[in-house]
Design an enzyme around this catalytic site. Structure first.
Site, PDB file in Angstrom:
ATOM      1  N   GLY A  80      12.621 -10.492 -24.781  1.00 41.95           N
ATOM      2  CA  GLY A  80      11.264 -11.030 -24.541  1.00 41.95           C
ATOM      3  C   GLY A  80      10.168  -9.995 -24.693  1.00 41.95           C
ATOM      4  O   GLY A  80       9.047 -10.221 -24.235  1.00 41.95           O
ATOM      5  N   TYR A 112       8.873 -11.571 -14.878  1.00 39.77           N
ATOM      6  CA  TYR A 112       7.847 -10.843 -14.110  1.00 39.77           C
ATOM      7  C   TYR A 112       6.467 -11.437 -14.387  1.00 39.77           C
ATOM      8  O   TYR A 112       5.744 -11.852 -13.474  1.00 39.77           O
ATOM      9  CB  TYR A 112       7.859  -9.352 -14.464  1.00 39.77           C
ATOM     10  CG  TYR A 112       6.589  -8.616 -14.055  1.00 39.77           C
ATOM     11  CD1 TYR A 112       6.290  -8.397 -12.710  1.00 39.77           C
ATOM     12  CD2 TYR A 112       5.675  -8.153 -15.015  1.00 39.77           C
ATOM     13  CE1 TYR A 112       5.115  -7.735 -12.333  1.00 39.77           C
ATOM     14  CE2 TYR A 112       4.507  -7.499 -14.649  1.00 39.77           C
ATOM     15  CZ  TYR A 112       4.234  -7.291 -13.314  1.00 39.77           C
ATOM     16  OH  TYR A 112       3.079  -6.649 -12.937  1.00 39.77           O
ATOM     17  N   SER A 113       6.092 -11.495 -15.668  1.00 38.62           N
ATOM     18  CA  SER A 113       4.734 -11.950 -15.978  1.00 38.62           C
ATOM     19  C   SER A 113       4.560 -13.431 -15.645  1.00 38.62           C
ATOM     20  O   SER A 113       3.456 -13.868 -15.296  1.00 38.62           O
ATOM     21  CB  SER A 113       4.364 -11.643 -17.428  1.00 38.62           C
ATOM     22  OG  SER A 113       5.373 -12.011 -18.315  1.00 38.62           O
ATOM     23  N   PHE A 154       2.788   2.387  -6.036  1.00 39.58           N
ATOM     24  CA  PHE A 154       2.068   3.311  -6.918  1.00 39.58           C
ATOM     25  C   PHE A 154       0.546   3.095  -6.888  1.00 39.58           C
ATOM     26  O   PHE A 154      -0.228   3.989  -6.554  1.00 39.58           O
ATOM     27  CB  PHE A 154       2.619   3.168  -8.340  1.00 39.58           C
ATOM     28  CG  PHE A 154       1.867   3.945  -9.367  1.00 39.58           C
ATOM     29  CD1 PHE A 154       1.613   5.302  -9.190  1.00 39.58           C
ATOM     30  CD2 PHE A 154       1.412   3.329 -10.525  1.00 39.58           C
ATOM     31  CE1 PHE A 154       0.920   6.028 -10.150  1.00 39.58           C
ATOM     32  CE2 PHE A 154       0.729   4.047 -11.484  1.00 39.58           C
ATOM     33  CZ  PHE A 154       0.471   5.388 -11.289  1.00 39.58           C
ATOM     34  N   ILE A 155       0.092   1.912  -7.203  1.00 41.56           N
ATOM     35  CA  ILE A 155      -1.363   1.690  -7.250  1.00 41.56           C
ATOM     36  C   ILE A 155      -1.911   1.530  -5.834  1.00 41.56           C
ATOM     37  O   ILE A 155      -2.964   2.077  -5.502  1.00 41.56           O
ATOM     38  CB  ILE A 155      -1.715   0.459  -8.108  1.00 41.56           C
ATOM     39  CG1 ILE A 155      -1.092   0.575  -9.506  1.00 41.56           C
ATOM     40  CG2 ILE A 155      -3.230   0.320  -8.233  1.00 41.56           C
ATOM     41  CD1 ILE A 155      -1.335  -0.623 -10.408  1.00 41.56           C
ATOM     42  N   THR A 204       8.662 -12.755  -3.879  1.00 35.92           N
ATOM     43  CA  THR A 204       7.516 -11.902  -3.527  1.00 35.92           C
ATOM     44  C   THR A 204       6.272 -12.279  -4.324  1.00 35.92           C
ATOM     45  O   THR A 204       5.206 -12.525  -3.768  1.00 35.92           O
ATOM     46  CB  THR A 204       7.863 -10.416  -3.771  1.00 35.92           C
ATOM     47  OG1 THR A 204       8.876 -10.036  -2.851  1.00 35.92           O
ATOM     48  CG2 THR A 204       6.645  -9.525  -3.568  1.00 35.92           C
ATOM     49  N   ASN A 260       4.700   3.359 -27.888  1.00 36.42           N
ATOM     50  CA  ASN A 260       5.571   4.043 -26.919  1.00 36.42           C
ATOM     51  C   ASN A 260       6.094   5.365 -27.466  1.00 36.42           C
ATOM     52  O   ASN A 260       6.210   6.349 -26.737  1.00 36.42           O
ATOM     53  CB  ASN A 260       6.746   3.140 -26.533  1.00 36.42           C
ATOM     54  CG  ASN A 260       6.298   2.030 -25.603  1.00 36.42           C
ATOM     55  OD1 ASN A 260       5.165   2.036 -25.109  1.00 36.42           O
ATOM     56  ND2 ASN A 260       7.170   1.060 -25.374  1.00 36.42           N
ATOM     57  N   LYS A 267       3.671 -13.579 -12.013  1.00 36.34           N
ATOM     58  CA  LYS A 267       2.292 -13.096 -11.799  1.00 36.34           C
ATOM     59  C   LYS A 267       1.286 -14.164 -12.277  1.00 36.34           C
ATOM     60  O   LYS A 267       0.273 -14.396 -11.629  1.00 36.34           O
ATOM     61  CB  LYS A 267       2.062 -11.773 -12.542  1.00 36.34           C
ATOM     62  CG  LYS A 267       2.896 -10.597 -12.039  1.00 36.34           C
ATOM     63  CD  LYS A 267       2.568 -10.171 -10.622  1.00 36.34           C
ATOM     64  CE  LYS A 267       1.226  -9.509 -10.500  1.00 36.34           C
ATOM     65  NZ  LYS A 267       0.980  -9.003  -9.123  1.00 36.34           N
ATOM     66  N   GLY A 317       0.791  -1.234   0.000  1.00 37.71           N
ATOM     67  CA  GLY A 317       0.000   0.000   0.000  1.00 37.71           C
ATOM     68  C   GLY A 317       0.822   1.282   0.000  1.00 37.71           C
ATOM     69  O   GLY A 317       0.250   2.372   0.094  1.00 37.71           O
ATOM     70  N   LEU A 372       7.998   4.155 -17.664  1.00 34.89           N
ATOM     71  CA  LEU A 372       8.199   4.935 -18.899  1.00 34.89           C
ATOM     72  C   LEU A 372       7.918   6.436 -18.755  1.00 34.89           C
ATOM     73  O   LEU A 372       8.770   7.258 -19.106  1.00 34.89           O
ATOM     74  CB  LEU A 372       7.334   4.358 -20.026  1.00 34.89           C
ATOM     75  CG  LEU A 372       7.481   5.086 -21.374  1.00 34.89           C
ATOM     76  CD1 LEU A 372       8.855   4.827 -21.996  1.00 34.89           C
ATOM     77  CD2 LEU A 372       6.383   4.666 -22.357  1.00 34.89           C
ATOM     78  N   THR A 414      -2.142  -8.838 -13.643  1.00 39.12           N
ATOM     79  CA  THR A 414      -1.756  -7.916 -14.725  1.00 39.12           C
ATOM     80  C   THR A 414      -2.184  -8.473 -16.082  1.00 39.12           C
ATOM     81  O   THR A 414      -2.308  -9.699 -16.244  1.00 39.12           O
ATOM     82  CB  THR A 414      -0.222  -7.694 -14.711  1.00 39.12           C
ATOM     83  OG1 THR A 414       0.165  -7.052 -15.929  1.00 39.12           O
ATOM     84  CG2 THR A 414       0.551  -9.000 -14.617  1.00 39.12           C
ATOM     85  N   ASP A 415      -2.342  -7.579 -17.040  1.00 40.72           N
ATOM     86  CA  ASP A 415      -2.623  -8.021 -18.423  1.00 40.72           C
ATOM     87  C   ASP A 415      -1.460  -8.815 -19.003  1.00 40.72           C
ATOM     88  O   ASP A 415      -1.621  -9.583 -19.957  1.00 40.72           O
ATOM     89  CB  ASP A 415      -2.959  -6.820 -19.324  1.00 40.72           C
ATOM     90  CG  ASP A 415      -1.845  -5.788 -19.436  1.00 40.72           C
ATOM     91  OD1 ASP A 415      -0.840  -5.888 -18.693  1.00 40.72           O
ATOM     92  OD2 ASP A 415      -1.975  -4.862 -20.265  1.00 40.72           O
ATOM     93  N   GLU A 416      -0.261  -8.645 -18.403  1.00 40.83           N
ATOM     94  CA  GLU A 416       0.925  -9.280 -18.976  1.00 40.83           C
ATOM     95  C   GLU A 416       0.906 -10.803 -18.845  1.00 40.83           C
ATOM     96  O   GLU A 416       1.682 -11.495 -19.498  1.00 40.83           O
ATOM     97  CB  GLU A 416       2.197  -8.693 -18.352  1.00 40.83           C
ATOM     98  CG  GLU A 416       2.321  -7.207 -18.621  1.00 40.83           C
ATOM     99  CD  GLU A 416       3.683  -6.639 -18.298  1.00 40.83           C
ATOM    100  OE1 GLU A 416       4.684  -7.363 -18.414  1.00 40.83           O
ATOM    101  OE2 GLU A 416       3.749  -5.449 -17.918  1.00 40.83           O
TER     102      GLU A 416
END
Ligand SMILES: NC(=O)c1ccc[n+]([C@@H]2O[C@H](COP(=O)([O-])OP(=O)(O)OC[C@H]3O[C@@H](n4cnc5c(N)ncnc54)[C@H](O)[C@@H]3O)[C@@H](O)[C@H]2O)c1
Length: 314
Positions: free
Chosen positions: A274, A148-149, A15-16, A96, A247, A152, A12, A188, A124-126
């Site tokens: 990737g 990462y993805s 960012f989100i 994590t 981008n 997740k 918490g 970004l 995530t969408d990823e």
């Protein structure tokens, strides 16, 4: 949030998560925030939240937490979240993003069935991998492209299996790329704005043609609250956006706002290993619950570029 008055949030101070915590406090909820204060935590927000009487922070790692107090919902934002970091060094991502989720699920399972909070996993969408045309829906296969993805996607599998095997009540939220004020400057928009301000070119992967959907962080918060309050039991919800951009178009908009000539605004480097070409989500399931993105990218961008926190730049 009548039914969900006591909320445990993890991550918490990220960012989100911090935008979600602030909204929950505005709604009158009690918030317990478990955040280990990694490099991505926002210490300025920490001070603001610490002063709130309905809020408490525990500096704890979700992978080693050994007690879960009473609560109505546990919303897991805590994660290692930056793809570039996962490509360089991925162990922490497994600890994590995967083992942390396993530990949280076990803590929920350890409670009597009637006492178990709703477990909300922020995915995530990823996890779907990329898609050159069309959109991913919630029933599509998970084909993650990078460490990462992959962590997740694995966490989503854990959540679903804990639901089926142990009756842990869950919902999974899969938002697309988030933007908004006070994002950690590895991402970004803040990173590029910071470099352009200092007279340095932003770093552009490949030829800048990769497409991302852009979702304002407050729209994500609305989506998570909608899923908690109106979502079906043990269901997955995609959270899409109202805009897809290459981008290079994002960099062009930042350069225009900062009055930086395009020839000085970015510098192409090689492709990210990737690299996903495009993400796009079919979020009709969530929209059927009454949610839709309200913020518009080009209206919000100037404030985001102008209000970042210089103290967090490294
Ligand atoms: N930012 C995006 O565009 C985006 C898009 C889709 C999904 N997500 C997901 O949303 C969630 C939040 O993303 P974000 O951008 O706010 O991340 P972030 O990196 O900004 O914040 C992560 C927060 O989690 C904390 N944290 C990290 N490891 C922890 C651990 N082991 N124990 C306790 N706390 C820990 C950090 O201190 C930090 O405050 C993540 O699960 C991410 O995968 C993010």
């Amino acid at each position: 949030m009548d039914k969900y008055n006591i909320i445990i949030v993890t991550g918490g101070l990220g960012f989100i998560g911090k935008h979600f915590v602030r909204r929950c406090l505005e709604l009158g909820c009690f918030v317990k925030n478990y955040d280990n204060v990694s490099y991505a935590a926002d210490l300025r927000i920490k001070a603001e939240f610490d002063a709130h009487e309905n809020y408490i922070h525990f500096q704890t790692d979700i992978a080693t937490l050994n007690f879960l107090p009473e609560c109505d919902a546990l919303v897991n934002f805590a994660a290692e979240s930056h793809v570039d970091n996962a490509i360089t060094s991925n162990r922490k991502f497994c600890e994590t993003n995967f083992l942390g989720v396993q530990n949280l699920l076990e803590l929920v399972r350890s409670k009597q069935e009637a006492e178990r909070p709703l477990f909300v996993q922020i995915s995530t969408d990823e996890v779907y991998g990329d898609i050159t045309a069309g959109q991913h829906s919630e029933n599509d296969k998970l084909i993650p492209s990078n460490p990462y993805s992959a962590t997740k996607a694995s966490a989503d599998m854990l959540v679903k299996s804990w639901g089926r095997t142990y009756d842990v009540p869950w919902r999974i939220v899969r938002p697309t790329n988030n933007y908004g004020c006070h994002q950690y400057p590895e991402k970004l928009i803040p990173k590029s704005a910071w470099r352009m301000r200092r007279g340095l070119p932003a770093i552009m992967h490949g030829d800048g043609s990769y497409i991302r959907s852009w979702l304002h962080v407050d729209d994500t918060v609305d989506a998570v609250l909608t899923v908690i309050e109106k979502g079906a039991p043990n269901q997955i919800y995609n959270v899409g956006s109202n805009i897809e951009l290459r981008n290079i178009e994002v960099l062009r908009a930042i350069a225009k706002h900062l009055d930086v000539p395009e020839e000085k605004a970015w510098h192409p480097i090689g492709d990210r290993s990737g690299q996903d070409v495009r993400y796009s989500l079919d979020d009709s399931r969530l929209r059927a619950l009454g949610w839709e993105p309200k913020r518009r990218f080009f209206d919000e961008l100037p404030e985001i570029v102008d209000t970042f926190d210089y103290r967090r730049f490294i």
